[in-house]
Design a protein around this motif. Structure first.
Motif, PDB file in Angstrom:
ATOM      1  N   UNK A 349      -4.781  -0.981   1.065  1.00 18.88           N
ATOM      2  CA  UNK A 349      -3.337  -1.147   0.911  1.00 18.88           C
ATOM      3  C   UNK A 349      -2.887  -2.511   1.455  1.00 18.88           C
ATOM      4  N   UNK A 350      -3.505  -2.944   2.561  1.00 25.25           N
ATOM      5  CA  UNK A 350      -3.212  -4.298   3.043  1.00 25.25           C
ATOM      6  C   UNK A 350      -3.684  -5.343   2.037  1.00 25.25           C
ATOM      7  N   UNK A 351      -4.829  -5.083   1.404  1.00 26.54           N
ATOM      8  CA  UNK A 351      -5.342  -6.018   0.396  1.00 26.54           C
ATOM      9  C   UNK A 351      -4.371  -6.129  -0.778  1.00 26.54           C
ATOM     10  N   UNK A 352      -3.845  -4.971  -1.228  1.00 19.55           N
ATOM     11  CA  UNK A 352      -2.912  -4.991  -2.352  1.00 19.55           C
ATOM     12  C   UNK A 352      -1.595  -5.659  -1.948  1.00 19.55           C
ATOM     13  N   UNK A 353      -1.184  -5.440  -0.696  1.00 20.65           N
ATOM     14  CA  UNK A 353       0.021  -6.118  -0.192  1.00 20.65           C
ATOM     15  C   UNK A 353      -0.173  -7.630  -0.225  1.00 20.65           C
ATOM     16  N   UNK A 354      -1.373  -8.073   0.173  1.00 20.58           N
ATOM     17  CA  UNK A 354      -1.673  -9.507   0.124  1.00 20.58           C
ATOM     18  C   UNK A 354      -1.674 -10.019  -1.318  1.00 20.58           C
ATOM     19  N   UNK A 355      -2.170  -9.198  -2.253  1.00 18.73           N
ATOM     20  CA  UNK A 355      -2.183  -9.597  -3.665  1.00 18.73           C
ATOM     21  C   UNK A 355      -0.756  -9.848  -4.169  1.00 18.73           C
ATOM     22  N   UNK A 356       0.172  -8.920  -3.830  1.00 16.20           N
ATOM     23  CA  UNK A 356       1.560  -9.103  -4.281  1.00 16.20           C
ATOM     24  C   UNK A 356       2.229 -10.265  -3.547  1.00 16.20           C
ATOM     25  N   UNK A 357       1.809 -10.511  -2.280  1.00 13.22           N
ATOM     26  CA  UNK A 357       2.347 -11.677  -1.569  1.00 13.22           C
ATOM     27  C   UNK A 357       1.879 -12.969  -2.240  1.00 13.22           C
ATOM     28  N   UNK A 358       0.633 -12.970  -2.734  1.00  6.74           N
ATOM     29  CA  UNK A 358       0.133 -14.140  -3.470  1.00  6.74           C
ATOM     30  C   UNK A 358       0.894 -14.310  -4.791  1.00  6.74           C
ATOM     31  N   UNK A 359       1.166 -13.166  -5.442  1.00  4.36           N
ATOM     32  CA  UNK A 359       1.940 -13.232  -6.687  1.00  4.36           C
ATOM     33  C   UNK A 359       3.350 -13.752  -6.410  1.00  4.36           C
ATOM     34  N   UNK A 360       3.916 -13.319  -5.269  1.00  4.43           N
ATOM     35  CA  UNK A 360       5.237 -13.812  -4.874  1.00  4.43           C
ATOM     36  C   UNK A 360       5.203 -15.324  -4.682  1.00  4.43           C
TER      37      UNK A 360
END
Length: 1046
Positions: A349-360
């Motif tokens: 879940x932290x990994x996916x949060x980081x993915x969306x932060x990168x997309x942001x």
């Protein structure tokens, strides 16, 4: 829009607890009040009721209550939930207000105090006007109250006080300030908790009553609002099951709302709040699968609700926060005892949060490419585009890399905890890249260096190349010359004296700073020689060194080969190859050197020795003669150095420890060993690289002597014997060697116990003791041809005998224990386990002091010859005197066998084998009975039998004797008698038995009962007297002696 705006509010994330305010306490200047307050709030254990306390003045102004609506017909809500509503009910509007007042029941000025207390209560009620908050009064008293009903004055005054303050009896409490203050406080808390429960129950009923005024056409938002309030009040009431049920209903209602761009963010925000509450309660109820299912449903419903395309980065930020919050919840549940697994842990879940932060970050880079600062008024609809532009400019200032690195760091910690090394490495690469984008090149290079080792050893070449390119950029921008050369060589192998061109795709400002750093560091560098230890990298050249043999004789040349293979795309020349050994005197013989121009470095030349062609294996042969003093020592290759460039200019030394190999060698060797792929046939002068193995050491051994050594002996050796070995040494050398010596004995380095118990002598006629050594060195042999010969022979040792000893009664029945002063038999069986015939010279029984023989102890096996598998037996009659009480087993003694081999010469000493006999348990017996009777009887002839009864105790024995008849005998004598036997004396009883039948017949049974010793049984008696006898037929004249023998 600041990054903190996406964080969940504190009032949403905390555990809701009933809010109770305490008034009338002066916690600053009054020590009693301070002690009361500390008892409420200090060191609260988990088993106390969940209440949030706050001290407020009596005239505190609470939030005003709005006028209650009687109809929602024309009411249009402006939003779903007011931003301060949760905080208001957690920290501002109490469920209960407690008024503390110091007043004893025997107060002289009771009326005035009562009036003052009632006034304080009225002030509190006025400040709470319109709310259902409960009010209670606590009287702080100095004395401990009497039990209810015993203090009449207290009862009357309590009723009067309740009437004056308009309180029920359940809202008036007494708090004695005594040693048991905390106990009274806990009881007060429980009562406060009940009042708070009642308040929140009333609030839930009030909110539910509004539903009948609503319709789904115009009041959709109110349905969600009221459902959320009911769930939140249920949480405050600690009714988590109903709270979860109502949160689920509210969540479903949120997704039924009509969504458009203007309210999309509000809907998603509240959906995120409610989802957080649902997931938190599921974890709290220990149903993690329900929490995971709810979160997945939440993401599926919301991931496509992007809203305004120009503000798409807001959606990415919101999605990132959802995953981060769920990861935090998951991690918190694990700390409280939940068990997670590799495939389902917070790291994902932290990994996916980081993915969306990168997309942001990517969306912000694309959408927020503006340089202008603008002000705007949100109330002016015509300036909506200007507002969007301002939000984009605000987003541009966000430090996205810091957010991404934090999330990736959390994910890495989780994957490390759950032993997911590849996931950890993958995310560490992303962290390194983010540090690179954030221009923190030191941390970026540190992280990338850490994961490069894994990717090298596992052979992920595409990934390795990508990471190396980023690492090369970092080392260039920091002007780390050695690191830059190392990564360059690992990527391709380019080395130049001039400063390198900038790496592509680097930040222009950073490139300018790097170019200045390169110029400064090159000018300041004292040496342009760089040594690269390649065992931690995957270089473009591979090296393997191998000695041709594991050992070489000192008079033969030591030969070894160095194999080199280039993996770069173009031919490359090296200037020098040198090998280092643990004995540095050999280094000078193993150097190969060439001179060429710098421009020829990457040109192909088959004639040049140190020119490597891509994909081709090149072999270099070296020889040297070992020194005499190195005999018996190991020669090891400590390193192989390959020089690229000129030592006068910039030079790189590729250094392999040992006989070669790098970070990927072990993995490649393993894959080659497991591969079933057939290797293609190569020309005779070429070699398969995978078939080569590293042999980095060899032994130097002495030359083979021309001497023969023969050993004559008869194995196996027998334990304790003098084992004879005849050594014959014959020399075949051409010249005479003098002062030749022989070393004979046990081979050093064996078991210490074996060394201590094995002794060697040159005199075979004497027996060895502990003073003899296990090894005799330097036995003078005389003059022989030169050379020394070691001959090692393995001799098996076996025990000569297997000796078994057992105890039996005089009737040859097995005994587990013996009786004091009662004769018994010791039987020994000696079984020959030797493959050679043995002569037993004699045997001897050595008894311990606790044993005495009944008759003379003589050997019955003197000069007996035992072949393999044969046995010899002896029998000894013994007696054991009485032992002290509490003593366990009694030592019997030892059995000594004196023997030698039949094949041994007369001068060979005999061997004494000592066998320790087992201990025996000795018990005392109160009465011993033995019988005198003939060895056989004859039909119809009298058979006299005399029984001896001996008292073995210090007491007078009352003995009952009876004889049970047998079908095979008639008898005369006392059939039943009672008699007394004095201590240590004997009583005789005489019977005449008259046999009636021939054969092995049962005698009439003698039964004895000891009144003082009821445990003495007839079964024990059977051990001492015979129960059967052989009866001959009448008139037969057979040999009596033969029948007796039978």
């Amino acid at each position: 829009m600041s990054p903190s705006q996406w964080d969940f509010p504190v009032e949403l994330c905390c555990r809701p607890m009933a809010f109770v305010t305490l008034t009338g306490l002066d916690v600053v200047y009054n020590a009693v009040h301070r002690a009361v307050w500390d008892a409420f709030c200090a060191n609260r254990r988990a088993d106390r009721v969940p209440i949030s306390f706050k001290v407020l003045p009596g005239d505190h102004e609470y939030p005003k209550c709005r006028t209650k609506r009687t109809s929602y017909e024309w009411y249009i809500p402006k939003g779903i939930l007011k931003t301060g509503w949760m905080n208001k009910h957690l920290n501002l509007v109490p469920a209960l207000v407690v008024v503390f007042y110091e007043l004893d029941w025997d107060e002289p000025q009771w009326k005035e105090k009562q009036s003052e207390c009632a006034t304080r209560v009225e002030i509190v009620r006025q400040s709470l006007q319109g709310r259902n908050t409960k009010v209670a009064v606590v009287l702080i008293q100095k004395k401990t109250p009497l039990p209810p009903g015993e203090d009449v004055i207290a009862s009357e005054r309590a009723a009067a006080l309740c009437n004056a303050c308009d309180l029920s009896g359940k809202s008036l409490f007494v708090l004695p300030h005594t040693d048991h203050l905390v106990g009274y406080i806990i009881r007060l808390e429980n009562a406060f908790y009940e009042h708070a429960q009642t308040y929140y129950y009333t609030e839930i009923r009030r909110v539910k009553s509004h539903k009948e005024y609503l319709n789904k056409t115009t009041h959709q938002l109110l349905f969600v609002r009221h459902q959320f309030k009911i769930a939140f009040f249920s949480e405050l009431k600690q009714d988590t099951q109903n709270a979860l049920k109502n949160y689920r209903t509210a969540y479903n209602l949120v997704h039924e709302l009509r969504a458009h761009e203007t309210n999309m963010l509000e809907i998603k925000t509240l959906a995120g709040f409610i989802n957080y509450k649902i997931c938190r309660l599921c974890f709290q109820h220990n149903t993690p699968l329900d929490a995971i299912a709810q979160f997945r449903k939440h993401i599926d419903l919301c991931k496509k609700k992007i809203g305004s395309a120009e503000l798409a980065f807001e959606h990415a930020a919101w999605m990132s926060k959802q995953f981060q919050a769920f990861g935090d919840l998951f991690d918190e549940a694990i700390k409280l005892g939940l068990t997670a697994i590799q495939t389902q842990n917070p790291g994902f879940y932290y990994q996916q949060a980081a993915y969306y932060a990168q997309e942001r970050k990517q969306l912000a880079t694309t959408l927020c490419n503006h340089e202008l600062e603008l002000g705007f008024d949100l109330n002016d609809s015509e300036k909506e585009k200007v507002g969007i532009l301002a939000l984009q400019l605000k987003e541009k200032k966000v430090l996205h890399s810091e957010i991404i690195i934090t999330l990736l760091s959390n994910a890495v910690a989780q994957f490390k905890k759950y032993k997911c090394p590849r996931m950890k490495s993958h995310l560490m690469v992303q962290m390194g890249e983010e540090y690179y984008y954030a221009k923190d090149y030191t941390k970026a290079l540190k992280l990338l260096d850490y994961v490069l080792c894994d990717y090298r050893s596992e052979g992920w070449w595409t990934l390795l190349t990508s990471i190396l390119i980023t690492a090369l950029k970092c080392s260039y921008l920091m002007a780390q010359i050695k690191d830059y050369i190392t990564y360059s060589l690992e990527l391709l192998g380019r080395v130049e004296n001039e400063n390198p061109d900038p790496e592509p795709d680097c930040d222009p400002a950073s490139v300018k700073a790097a170019q200045k750093l390169w110029a400064d560091r090159v000018s300041l560098a004292g040496s342009n020689v760089f040594t690269i230890e390649v065992q931690d990298f995957v270089p473009f050249v591979q090296c393997k060194a191998r000695f041709l043999a594991p050992s070489f004789h000192v008079d033969s040349p030591v030969q070894f080969d160095i194999y080199l293979k280039a993996d770069c795309p173009h031919p490359i020349r090296f200037s020098k190859l040198c090998v280092s050994f643990n004995n540095q005197e050999y280094n000078q013989y193993c150097v190969m050197e060439e001179v060429y121009e710098k421009s020829e470095m990457f040109e192909s030349s088959m004639q040049e020795t140190l020119c490597l062609i891509p994909g081709k294996t090149k072999k270099f042969i070296f020889k040297f003669v070992a020194k005499t003093e190195d005999v018996g020592k190991k020669i090891e290759i400590t390193s192989v150095d390959l020089l690229l460039g000129s030592e006068t200019g910039r030079c790189v030394i590729l250094n392999w420890h040992g006989g070669g190999g790098d970070a990927a060698s072990s993995q490649e060797a393993l894959l080659a060993a497991r591969s079933f792929k057939r290797r293609p046939k190569l020309p005779d002068n070429e070699i398969h690289w995978d078939s080569l193995t590293v042999q980095a050491s060899t032994m130097i051994i002495s030359r083979v002597p021309n001497i023969s050594v023969q050993l004559n002996h008869e194995p196996p050796a027998l334990t304790n014997e003098m084992y004879c070995l005849i050594v014959t040494i014959q020399s075949h050398e051409k010249t005479v060697a003098k002062d030749v010596k022989l070393t004979a004995g046990l081979k050093p380095g064996q078991d210490a116990n074996l060394t201590q118990k094995t002794h060697v002598t040159l005199n075979g006629t004497e027996m060895c003791d502990d003073s003899y050594p296990a090894l005799i060195p330097d036995i003078p042999v005389g003059d022989l041809e030169p050379g020394e010969k070691d001959e090692t022979v393995t001799i098996e040792t076996v025990f000569p005998f297997d000796v078994a000893a057992k105890f039996v009664s005089t009737k040859f029945e097995h005994l587990d224990k013996v009786f004091a002063d009662i004769p018994f038999l010791l039987m020994t069986d000696v079984l020959s386990a030797s493959p050679w015939a043995l002569t037993i010279v004699t045997s001897q029984l050595q008894l311990s002091p606790s044993m005495t023989p009944v008759d003379h102890l003589a050997s019955y096996v003197e000069n007996v010859v035992l072949q393999t598998g044969e046995s010899a037996s002896e029998c000894f009659c013994l007696r054991c005197p009485p032992v002290t009480a509490g003593q366990g087993g009694v030592a019997t003694g030892s059995y000594i066998i004196t023997w030698k081999r039949i094949s041994a010469v007369k001068s060979t000493p005999v061997v004494n084998t000592v066998i320790t006999l087992p201990h025996v348990i000795v018990e005392s017996i109160p009465l011993h009975v033995n019988a005198d009777l003939p060895s056989f009887g004859r039909v119809r002839e009298s058979l006299p039998v005399k029984y001896h009864l001996q008292n073995k105790t210090n007491l007078v024995q009352d003995v009952e004797v009876s004889v049970e008849p047998s079908d095979a005998f008639m008898f005369s004598g006392l059939k039943q008698i009672r008699l007394r036997i004095l201590p240590g004396t004997e009583q005789e009883m005489l019977y005449n038995f008259y046999p009636l039948m021939a054969g092995y017949q049962q005698l009439p049974s003698l039964n004895i009962n000891l009144l003082r010793f009821p445990h003495f049984t007839n079964q024990m008696l059977r051990r001492f007297i015979p129960t059967h006898i052989f009866v001959k037929p009448q008139g037969r004249q057979a040999d009596d002696a033969s029948i007796a023998a039978a």
